[in-house]
Every structure is written in structure tokens, then in C-alpha cells.
Design an enzyme around this catalytic site. Structure first.
Site, short mmCIF file in Angstrom:
data_model
loop_
_atom_site.label_atom_id
_atom_site.label_comp_id
_atom_site.label_asym_id
_atom_site.label_seq_id
_atom_site.Cartn_x
_atom_site.Cartn_y
_atom_site.Cartn_z
N TYR A 263 44.36 4.32 97.89
CA TYR A 263 45.37 4.32 97.27
C TYR A 263 46.66 4.91 98.29
CZ TYR A 263 45.83 8.93 95.39
OH TYR A 263 45.91 10.20 95.28
N HIS B 46 26.26 -2.63 92.32
CA HIS B 46 26.48 -1.42 93.11
C HIS B 46 26.83 -2.11 94.54
CE1 HIS B 46 25.59 2.15 90.64
NE2 HIS B 46 25.47 1.11 89.77
N LYS C 84 41.81 8.89 100.71
CA LYS C 84 42.60 8.75 99.80
C LYS C 84 42.13 7.75 98.41
CE LYS C 84 47.52 9.58 98.64
NZ LYS C 84 47.31 10.80 97.88
N GLU D 235 42.82 23.04 99.28
CA GLU D 235 44.23 22.48 98.96
C GLU D 235 44.62 22.70 97.43
OE1 GLU D 235 44.21 18.19 100.08
OE2 GLU D 235 42.27 17.63 99.47
N1 PDD Z 1 48.89 13.19 96.20
N2 PDD Z 1 46.13 16.41 99.06
C1 PDD Z 1 45.73 15.69 97.82
C2 PDD Z 1 44.24 16.07 97.22
C3 PDD Z 1 46.54 14.70 97.52
O1 PDD Z 1 46.48 14.04 96.29
C4 PDD Z 1 47.93 14.57 97.98
C5 PDD Z 1 49.08 13.54 97.48
C6 PDD Z 1 48.14 15.60 99.22
C7 PDD Z 1 49.38 15.58 99.84
O2 PDD Z 1 49.63 14.27 100.65
P1 PDD Z 1 51.15 13.83 101.03
O3 PDD Z 1 51.79 14.71 101.76
O4 PDD Z 1 50.81 12.73 102.19
O5 PDD Z 1 51.79 13.07 100.00
C8 PDD Z 1 47.21 16.53 99.52
C9 PDD Z 1 49.46 12.17 95.79
C10 PDD Z 1 51.06 12.22 95.98
C11 PDD Z 1 49.03 11.74 94.47
O6 PDD Z 1 48.03 11.66 94.20
O7 PDD Z 1 50.04 11.22 93.52
#
Ligand code: PDD
Length: 289
Positions: A31, A101, A147, A179
């Protein structure tokens, strides 16, 4: 509310996602989230690029081009008509019956795309006062660079922090800060910014790309190096970044103030520069039209 379902824009109530969609059953999907400012998709190209990188890493071939996907997302945005919003879109590996799977043949089982747009606004109040976070052990898998829609590790960490009375989780793996639960994490020591390097342990944030740029223009040194919890508690400031939260100061961790327990001056400088960069991009887009 109108949503995107593969190549159609339909009312949310018309969407039919099969019970055997692999996203639903296995969390087998990827996503992205893009922030829309005044109708402008901020850093769209970078988000689309990351979706393709995620797809490659999970060996999913996307049945549309970046241009096609972009066109569909913009068509949806025009239908929904929200000026300040975020667009969420995900692609799953499709519906294969019965539940097996094994990856299905993508020629037979096409990936399923959906997108929806919800209002979003700058979290100004929180940006002004900061938030309180708690440390949580990072027990996620070793592909945090993807992601993936499988976010159990992230949401369990957030819940653990919330159960302990905090708003956010700061994740720690083997003593090193990785993070936050859905954001990249940064600390500031003097005029030096630190964040965990990209690799398999963190998501390569799109906001992070912008901060790299801003650090250069603000003459701040940026060190993409892992740092320990001990180093974090000795920092002057810390903050998290994401497309929706932008730059959010974290003023206390595990009930201990970071620096003086207020949003720091470097954090504020970066936030200010970020907002300016957004405004400039929106302005340039408006003039182009
Ligand atoms: N989250 N690290 C993780 C684990 C994240 O899920 C996200 C973003 C980021 C920051 O990514 P970016 O700067 O590209 O938005 C870092 C999104 C916003 C979410 O899961 O809704």
C-alpha cells in the site's frame, strides 16, 4: 463516498471484495498513503516509485503502469472533491480459490486495487506541543522496508504503547532505535540530525527524502546511523515524520523528557521549512494549471 476499485470509480457500497482475497486472508498486499494539499498530490512520483519497489520485493507484477494508476487516483480525487486529504491505495495479490499459500499465476489471478480518500489536515496542535511516546521492542519481521499491508507488528507495538499510557511507540531492536509505529524517527544532538539508515529494518520514508533535502538547505548535518536508547535519552530533541503527520515533536519517552521536554528549536526549524516546501510545491502546481 466514491472509491477506486480496480479501474472503476464506484460508490463504496458497490465494492465486492471476495472472502478469499489474499489481502484479506494472508495480508498479501502492499500500500501507499499520499497527502493531498489543496488538490495537489505531494511527492506523488516518489510514492508511486516506492509502490513499484514494494511490488518487486514481494514478487507481484502490477497490471497497470504508474501513469495509469496516477490517472485513476486523480480521477477519484476529482470525484471526491476534497482539497485537503490523504489518498490510501493498496494492491493485493488477488482472489485465488481455494485458499492456498502458493502464489497464484498472475495471468489467471490479477491483483486487486482499491483506493479511498479521506479528509486530512495538518496536526498543528500536536506539532506545537509534541507527543509522549513509550519504548517498545521491535518484534516486526525483517522486511520493514516493504510497505506491506500486514501491519500486525506495527499495530501491536502501538497498542502496547497506548496500554502504557503513551500516544506512540518508539521501536527498539537489539538496543537500537529503528522507527516509530507508522513513522520514521529522528533525534537531534546540537546541530546534528540522526536517523536509522534505510535497509531492511525501517521503511524508506518519502518524508525522509524531503528532510534530507531540507537538512542540506538548513546547513544541518545529517547522519543516517543507528543510535542506541542511551544516546536517545541524551539527545536534545527528537521527532517523527510521515506524510500525514509531517514532522511531529516527541517531547517525552517513557516519562522522561527529551531535552527540556518541549519541541526543540531544530525540530521547529525543520517543520517550518517543510511547511514552506509544501506551500511552494502547491503554489507551483497552481501556476502550472
Ligand atoms: N505510514 N515508517 C513506517 C513504519 C510507516 O508506516 C510510515 C508511513 C513511515 C513514513 O513514511 P512516509 O514518510 O513515506 O509517509 C515510516 C503511513 C502514513 C501509514 O501507514 O498510514
Amino acid at each position: 463516498m466514491k472509491v477506486l476499485w480496480n479501474d472503476q470509480i464506484v460508490d463504496e457500497s458497490e465494492v465486492k471484495i471476495d472472502l478469499e482475497d489474499r489481502g484479506y486472508q494472508f495480508g498479501d498486499g502492499i500500500y501507499e498513503v499520499i497527502r493531498i494539499y489543496d488538490g495537489y498530490f505531494y511527492m506523488e512520483k516518489e510514492h508511486l516509485e516506492r509502490l513499484w519497489v514494494s511490488a518487486e520485493k514481494v514478487r507481484m507484477s502490477l497490471p497497470f503502469t504508474r501513469e495509469e494508476l496516477s490517472r485513476r487516483l486523480h480521477r477519484l480525487a476529482a470525484e471526491v472533491g476534497l482539497a485537503n486529504a490523504r489518498v490510501y491505495f493498496q494492491v493485493t495479490r488477488g482472489t485465488a480459490k481455494p485458499r492456498l499459500h502458493d502464489f497464484p499465476d498472475p495471468q489467471v489471478v490479477p491483483p486487486v486495487l482499491m483506493a479511498d480518500i479521506q479528509p486530512a489536515s495538518r496536526p498543528s496542535a500536536k506539532q506545537a506541543i509534541g507527543i509522549r511516546a513509550g519504548l517498545v521492542e521491535d518484534k516486526r519481521w525483517l522486511h520493514c522496508d516493504i510497505k506491506s499491508i500486514s501491519l500486525l507488528g506495527n499495530i501491536m507495538a502501538l497498542d502496547e504503547a497506548q496500554q502504557n499510557g503513551y500516544e506512540e511507540a518508539v521501536l527498539v531492536r537489539n538496543g537500537y532505535v529503528t522507527e516509530a509505529s507508522a513513522s520514521n524517527f529522528w533525534m537531534v544532538k546540537g546541530e546534528v540530525l540522526y536517523t536509522h539508515p534505510d535497509g531492511n529494518l525501517v521503511l524508506p520514508g518519502i518524508t525522509k527524502i524531503k528532510i534530507r533535502e531540507l537538512a542540506r538547505t538548513l546547513n544541518l548535518t545529517l547522519k543516517e546511523e543507528a543510535f542506541t536508547v542511551k544516546e536517545l535519552f541524551a539527545a536534545d530533541e527528537c521527532f517523527k515524520t510521515s506524510s500525514v503527520a509531517e514532522i511531529l515533536p516527541i517531547v517525552e519517552i517513557d516519562n522522561q523528557p527529551i531535552g527540556d521536554g518541549m519541541p526543540g528549536k531544530v525540530t521547529k526549524k525543520i517543520l517550518h521549512a517543510y511547511i514552506e516546501a509544501v506551500d511552494l510545491a502547491v503554489q507551483a502546481h497552481r501556476e502550472e494549471k
